[in-house]
Write a protein that holds these residues in place. Sequence first.
Motif, PDB file in Angstrom:
ATOM      1  N   LEU A   1      -1.043  13.302   4.827  1.00  0.00           N
ATOM      2  CA  LEU A   1      -2.701  13.033   4.946  1.00  0.00           C
ATOM      3  C   LEU A   1      -3.386  14.677   4.529  1.00  0.00           C
ATOM      4  CD1 LEU A   1      -5.365  11.436   4.158  1.00  0.00           C
ATOM      5  CD2 LEU A   1      -5.692  10.854   6.642  1.00  0.00           C
ATOM      6  N   ALA A   2      -3.348  15.107   5.602  1.00  0.00           N
ATOM      7  CA  ALA A   2      -4.149  16.761   5.786  1.00  0.00           C
ATOM      8  C   ALA A   2      -3.568  17.499   4.334  1.00  0.00           C
ATOM      9  CB  ALA A   2      -3.360  16.681   7.297  1.00  0.00           C
ATOM     10  N   TRP A   3      -2.338  17.120   4.306  1.00  0.00           N
ATOM     11  CA  TRP A   3      -1.742  18.588   2.914  1.00  0.00           C
ATOM     12  C   TRP A   3      -2.673  17.884   1.741  1.00  0.00           C
ATOM     13  CZ3 TRP A   3       0.342  22.417   2.290  1.00  0.00           C
ATOM     14  CH2 TRP A   3       1.144  23.702   0.706  1.00  0.00           C
TER      15      TRP A   3
ATOM     16  N   GLY B   1      -6.464   8.466  -0.553  1.00  0.00           N
ATOM     17  CA  GLY B   1      -7.122   7.160  -0.563  1.00  0.00           C
ATOM     18  C   GLY B   1      -6.170   6.252  -0.238  1.00  0.00           C
ATOM     19  N   ALA B   2      -5.611   6.189  -1.506  1.00  0.00           N
ATOM     20  CA  ALA B   2      -4.039   5.236  -0.861  1.00  0.00           C
ATOM     21  C   ALA B   2      -3.149   5.520   0.652  1.00  0.00           C
ATOM     22  CB  ALA B   2      -3.360   5.129  -1.630  1.00  0.00           C
ATOM     23  N   VAL B   3      -2.962   6.758   0.958  1.00  0.00           N
ATOM     24  CA  VAL B   3      -2.730   6.787   1.756  1.00  0.00           C
ATOM     25  C   VAL B   3      -3.113   6.565   3.197  1.00  0.00           C
ATOM     26  CG1 VAL B   3      -2.196   8.714   3.215  1.00  0.00           C
ATOM     27  CG2 VAL B   3      -1.305   9.017   0.674  1.00  0.00           C
TER      28      VAL B   3
ATOM     29  N   LEU C   1       0.317  -1.462   0.331  1.00  0.00           N
ATOM     30  CA  LEU C   1      -0.088  -0.003  -0.259  1.00  0.00           C
ATOM     31  C   LEU C   1       0.922   1.783  -0.053  1.00  0.00           C
ATOM     32  CD1 LEU C   1      -3.366  -1.290   2.431  1.00  0.00           C
ATOM     33  CD2 LEU C   1      -3.279  -0.258  -0.391  1.00  0.00           C
ATOM     34  N   TYR C   2       1.835   1.125   1.026  1.00  0.00           N
ATOM     35  CA  TYR C   2       2.732   2.325   0.949  1.00  0.00           C
ATOM     36  C   TYR C   2       3.347   2.318  -0.271  1.00  0.00           C
ATOM     37  CZ  TYR C   2       6.711   5.316   1.552  1.00  0.00           C
ATOM     38  OH  TYR C   2       8.013   5.886   1.459  1.00  0.00           O
ATOM     39  N   GLY C   3       4.239   1.174  -1.263  1.00  0.00           N
ATOM     40  CA  GLY C   3       4.577   1.590  -2.722  1.00  0.00           C
ATOM     41  C   GLY C   3       3.538   2.092  -3.707  1.00  0.00           C
TER      42      GLY C   3
ATOM     43  N   ILE D   1      -5.843  12.790  -7.482  1.00  0.00           N
ATOM     44  CA  ILE D   1      -5.130  12.768  -6.087  1.00  0.00           C
ATOM     45  C   ILE D   1      -6.127  12.110  -5.060  1.00  0.00           C
ATOM     46  CG2 ILE D   1      -5.686  14.784  -6.221  1.00  0.00           C
ATOM     47  CD1 ILE D   1      -3.594  16.002  -5.041  1.00  0.00           C
ATOM     48  N   VAL D   2      -7.651  12.115  -6.155  1.00  0.00           N
ATOM     49  CA  VAL D   2      -7.928  11.185  -4.913  1.00  0.00           C
ATOM     50  C   VAL D   2      -8.216   9.962  -4.207  1.00  0.00           C
ATOM     51  CG1 VAL D   2     -11.351  10.495  -5.058  1.00  0.00           C
ATOM     52  CG2 VAL D   2     -10.598  12.610  -5.789  1.00  0.00           C
ATOM     53  N   MET D   3      -7.422   9.502  -5.458  1.00  0.00           N
ATOM     54  CA  MET D   3      -6.929   7.964  -5.281  1.00  0.00           C
ATOM     55  C   MET D   3      -5.806   7.902  -4.385  1.00  0.00           C
ATOM     56  SD  MET D   3      -7.954   5.992  -8.973  1.00  0.00           S
ATOM     57  CE  MET D   3      -5.927   6.291  -9.382  1.00  0.00           C
TER      58      MET D   3
END
Length: 162
Positions: free
Chosen positions: A138-140, A114-116, A81-83, A109-111
């Motif tokens: 995540l906030a940024w 979500g991934a983050v 998930l990080y990758g 960027i929406v995806m």
Amino acid sequence: MWLPMLGLTALPHLGGLYGGFVTRKEVKTWFPSLNKPWWRPPNFAFPIVWTTLYTGMGYGSYLVWKELGGFTEDAMVPMGLYGLQLALNWAWTPIFFGAHKIKLALIEIVMLTGAVGATMVSWYPISSTATLIMAPYLAWLCLATALNYCIWRDNPEEEKEE
């Protein structure tokens, strides 16, 4: 043990350097021509923020990697998930600044956001510290997503023709 820490902490910066290269010209030419919301951070803030965020996410990945004993079977989901989020992160700049595809960048960027979020959920049982290190990122991204949306909304004719 210093090499994995340095390598994983530095890794996100590779895409950041490429993104800076792609952005450099467009920030002086195309980007100023766009309608942007009044609350947009100034241009000088972006490299400072991204350097900090890339360092944090890289170090967070090291903490998770270390806790799981390296790239083990248990690391597949959290590091995968990080990758994924890292690849999505690196892809946004060429889409937005390189191709001028504002709507596609918004979808991307929406995806990414979500991934983050998914990465953070998968990291929490492993390292709450690594998860908290990702919170400013995540906030940024929430701010960046709102900015991308406003630019898309306020510049409908700006998409490059195919």
